[in-house]
Design a protein around this motif. Structure first.
Motif, PDB file in Angstrom:
ATOM      1  N   UNK A  95       0.801  -1.216   0.000  1.00  0.00           N
ATOM      2  CA  UNK A  95       0.000   0.000   0.000  1.00  0.00           C
ATOM      3  C   UNK A  95       0.840   1.276   0.000  1.00  0.00           C
ATOM      4  N   UNK A  96       2.093   1.206   0.427  1.00  0.00           N
ATOM      5  CA  UNK A  96       2.913   2.413   0.577  1.00  0.00           C
ATOM      6  C   UNK A  96       3.019   3.177  -0.738  1.00  0.00           C
ATOM      7  N   UNK A 110      14.293  12.784 -11.333  1.00  0.00           N
ATOM      8  CA  UNK A 110      14.379  12.355  -9.933  1.00  0.00           C
ATOM      9  C   UNK A 110      12.994  12.074  -9.358  1.00  0.00           C
ATOM     10  N   UNK A 111      12.026  12.940  -9.665  1.00  0.00           N
ATOM     11  CA  UNK A 111      10.667  12.716  -9.170  1.00  0.00           C
ATOM     12  C   UNK A 111      10.020  11.520  -9.851  1.00  0.00           C
ATOM     13  N   UNK A 112      10.352  11.287 -11.115  1.00  0.00           N
ATOM     14  CA  UNK A 112       9.815  10.104 -11.795  1.00  0.00           C
ATOM     15  C   UNK A 112      10.365   8.839 -11.137  1.00  0.00           C
ATOM     16  N   UNK A 113      11.676   8.801 -10.918  1.00  0.00           N
ATOM     17  CA  UNK A 113      12.307   7.613 -10.334  1.00  0.00           C
ATOM     18  C   UNK A 113      11.836   7.380  -8.907  1.00  0.00           C
ATOM     19  N   UNK A 114      11.687   8.447  -8.139  1.00  0.00           N
ATOM     20  CA  UNK A 114      11.280   8.301  -6.744  1.00  0.00           C
ATOM     21  C   UNK A 114       9.914   7.626  -6.640  1.00  0.00           C
ATOM     22  N   UNK A 115       8.975   8.054  -7.457  1.00  0.00           N
ATOM     23  CA  UNK A 115       7.631   7.469  -7.414  1.00  0.00           C
ATOM     24  C   UNK A 115       7.667   6.008  -7.845  1.00  0.00           C
ATOM     25  N   UNK A 116       8.447   5.694  -8.869  1.00  0.00           N
ATOM     26  CA  UNK A 116       8.606   4.297  -9.278  1.00  0.00           C
ATOM     27  C   UNK A 116       9.263   3.473  -8.172  1.00  0.00           C
ATOM     28  N   UNK A 117      10.264   4.037  -7.516  1.00  0.00           N
ATOM     29  CA  UNK A 117      10.972   3.314  -6.455  1.00  0.00           C
ATOM     30  C   UNK A 117      10.044   2.964  -5.296  1.00  0.00           C
ATOM     31  N   UNK A 118       9.190   3.892  -4.906  1.00  0.00           N
ATOM     32  CA  UNK A 118       8.306   3.631  -3.766  1.00  0.00           C
ATOM     33  C   UNK A 118       7.184   2.672  -4.149  1.00  0.00           C
ATOM     34  N   UNK A 119       6.462   2.987  -5.208  1.00  0.00           N
ATOM     35  CA  UNK A 119       5.286   2.187  -5.569  1.00  0.00           C
ATOM     36  C   UNK A 119       5.670   0.834  -6.158  1.00  0.00           C
ATOM     37  N   UNK A 120       6.503   0.849  -7.179  1.00  0.00           N
ATOM     38  CA  UNK A 120       6.818  -0.390  -7.887  1.00  0.00           C
ATOM     39  C   UNK A 120       7.904  -1.185  -7.184  1.00  0.00           C
ATOM     40  N   UNK A 121       9.081  -0.606  -7.012  1.00  0.00           N
ATOM     41  CA  UNK A 121      10.164  -1.360  -6.389  1.00  0.00           C
ATOM     42  C   UNK A 121       9.870  -1.659  -4.924  1.00  0.00           C
ATOM     43  N   UNK A 122       9.143  -0.783  -4.244  1.00  0.00           N
ATOM     44  CA  UNK A 122       8.726  -1.089  -2.870  1.00  0.00           C
ATOM     45  C   UNK A 122       7.891  -2.352  -2.824  1.00  0.00           C
ATOM     46  N   UNK A 123       6.945  -2.473  -3.762  1.00  0.00           N
ATOM     47  CA  UNK A 123       6.119  -3.682  -3.829  1.00  0.00           C
ATOM     48  C   UNK A 123       6.953  -4.896  -4.212  1.00  0.00           C
ATOM     49  N   UNK A 124       7.915  -4.710  -5.113  1.00  0.00           N
ATOM     50  CA  UNK A 124       8.798  -5.818  -5.506  1.00  0.00           C
ATOM     51  C   UNK A 124       9.617  -6.300  -4.308  1.00  0.00           C
ATOM     52  N   UNK A 125      10.205  -5.370  -3.561  1.00  0.00           N
ATOM     53  CA  UNK A 125      11.006  -5.752  -2.391  1.00  0.00           C
ATOM     54  C   UNK A 125      10.177  -6.543  -1.384  1.00  0.00           C
ATOM     55  N   UNK A 126       8.987  -6.043  -1.086  1.00  0.00           N
ATOM     56  CA  UNK A 126       8.132  -6.708  -0.092  1.00  0.00           C
ATOM     57  C   UNK A 126       7.674  -8.074  -0.592  1.00  0.00           C
ATOM     58  N   UNK A 127       7.306  -8.144  -1.859  1.00  0.00           N
ATOM     59  CA  UNK A 127       6.823  -9.408  -2.413  1.00  0.00           C
ATOM     60  C   UNK A 127       7.945 -10.443  -2.463  1.00  0.00           C
ATOM     61  N   UNK A 128       9.129 -10.028  -2.869  1.00  0.00           N
ATOM     62  CA  UNK A 128      10.264 -10.966  -2.887  1.00  0.00           C
ATOM     63  C   UNK A 128      10.557 -11.494  -1.485  1.00  0.00           C
ATOM     64  N   UNK A 129      10.406 -10.642  -0.486  1.00  0.00           N
ATOM     65  CA  UNK A 129      10.742 -11.049   0.878  1.00  0.00           C
ATOM     66  C   UNK A 129       9.778 -12.100   1.431  1.00  0.00           C
ATOM     67  N   UNK A 130       8.539 -12.128   0.927  1.00  0.00           N
ATOM     68  CA  UNK A 130       7.568 -13.121   1.423  1.00  0.00           C
ATOM     69  C   UNK A 130       7.375 -14.297   0.465  1.00  0.00           C
ATOM     70  N   UNK A 131       7.845 -14.170  -0.773  1.00  0.00           N
ATOM     71  CA  UNK A 131       7.497 -15.119  -1.831  1.00  0.00           C
ATOM     72  C   UNK A 131       7.940 -16.548  -1.523  1.00  0.00           C
TER      73      UNK A 131
END
Length: 299
Positions: A95-96, A110-131
């Motif tokens: 949800x973050x 920088x603003x484009x990358x930041x939003x991608x990092x939080x929404x997309x890569x944040x979800x990737x990091x969390x999903x990989x950690x539980x997968x």
């Protein structure tokens, strides 16, 4: 009789305020043990502390976590702590999120990358950690938070829209890869009055779009009977489903004038009568090859 999510272990990212807070409280109300994650949420006075305290006061179980979802190591430590405490992670709610709205012409990289990092890569990091844990237990429920901005576009949100539509693609593939392990992956597209919408909508609309009216849809996506590969839209107490469809289209072949034929028949190509929802990218190939007479009719 136990509650619907009795003793399930859930992680909700960005759970200090707004939708995340509503999700955490609703999951706890249905019996889940909840990791309330929020950036610096373990700092003194952080809103996430109040969410944990509210769950505990109501007789539920919750723990606080301040990991930044952009930090894969911190996310892994959060998951490890949940497993050490409660034995597993059954539910992940990605949800973050943040906004950095500007028209594309004025937007910095920088603003484009930041939003991608939080929404997309944040979800990737969390999903990989539980997968891996979900695969080992043959059970998991993961929700990606997409948006109407990604599904349909929104002026001034190219970065946010790109990240949110990327999460749909991530969901589509992870749902296929997780199928034999009973890992069900869905998207939730909320319409809610949060800090991210403040000042955009009139007061009456904001009041009708309480985040708490979205969270019942989340519960439907994480239980034992949850669907998979669903894009659930939710707002103001209404719930709908979105689909990425494929029209019947036309076959023009590979003649020299193919481009002219396509231009002339664009209205036919986009006509929605008889459209389908392909089960995978490969199914699109099959449908197209069938129209060309190169494989048996896929229908």
């Amino acid at each position: 009789m136990g509650k619907y999510l009795q003793d399930k272990v859930a992680i909700v990212t960005g759970a200090g305020i707004g939708l995340g807070r509503a999700h955490a409280l609703e999951l706890a109300r249905h019996g889940a043990r909840v990791v309330v994650n929020d950036l610096r949420g373990d700092a003194d006075g952080a809103p996430a502390r109040a969410v944990v305290d509210e769950i505990l006061r109501e007789g539920g179980e919750a723990m606080l976590d301040g990991a930044d979802v952009r930090d894969a190591a911190a996310v892994q430590a959060m998951v490890d702590r949940a497993v050490d405490t409660w034995g597993r992670v059954d539910i992940l709610v990605n949800n973050a999120g943040i906004l950095r709205d500007k028209s594309f012409a004025k937007m910095s990289l920088d603003d484009f990358r930041l939003v991608l990092d939080v929404h997309l890569m944040g979800a990737v990091h969390c999903t990989m950690a539980v997968w891996d844990g979900m695969r080992a237990r043959n059970h998991g429920r993961i929700v990606m938070t997409t948006s109407s901005s990604g599904l349909y576009g929104n002026f001034g949100q190219a970065n946010y829209a790109a990240a949110k539509m990327a999460l749909v693609g991530l969901m589509q593939t992870l749902a296929l890869e997780g199928l034999k392990y009973d890992i069900r992956v869905n998207c939730l597209a909320p319409s809610a009055a949060t800090g991210m919408t403040e000042g955009i909508l009139p007061a009456q609309a904001m009041a009708g779009l309480a985040p708490e009216k979205v969270s019942p849809g989340l519960v439907a996506l994480v239980g034992d009977e949850a669907p998979t590969r669903m894009i659930l839209l939710a707002g103001a107490g209404s719930f709908e489903s979105a689909h990425v469809t494929m029209t019947q289209g036309v076959f023009v072949g590979g003649a020299e004038d193919a481009a002219a034929r396509v231009r002339a028949r664009l209205d036919e190509i986009r006509a929605r009568t008889g459209e389908v929802v392909p089960g995978s990218g490969w199914e699109q190939y099959q449908l197209e090859l069938a129209k060309a007479g190169l494989v048996a009719d896929a229908t």
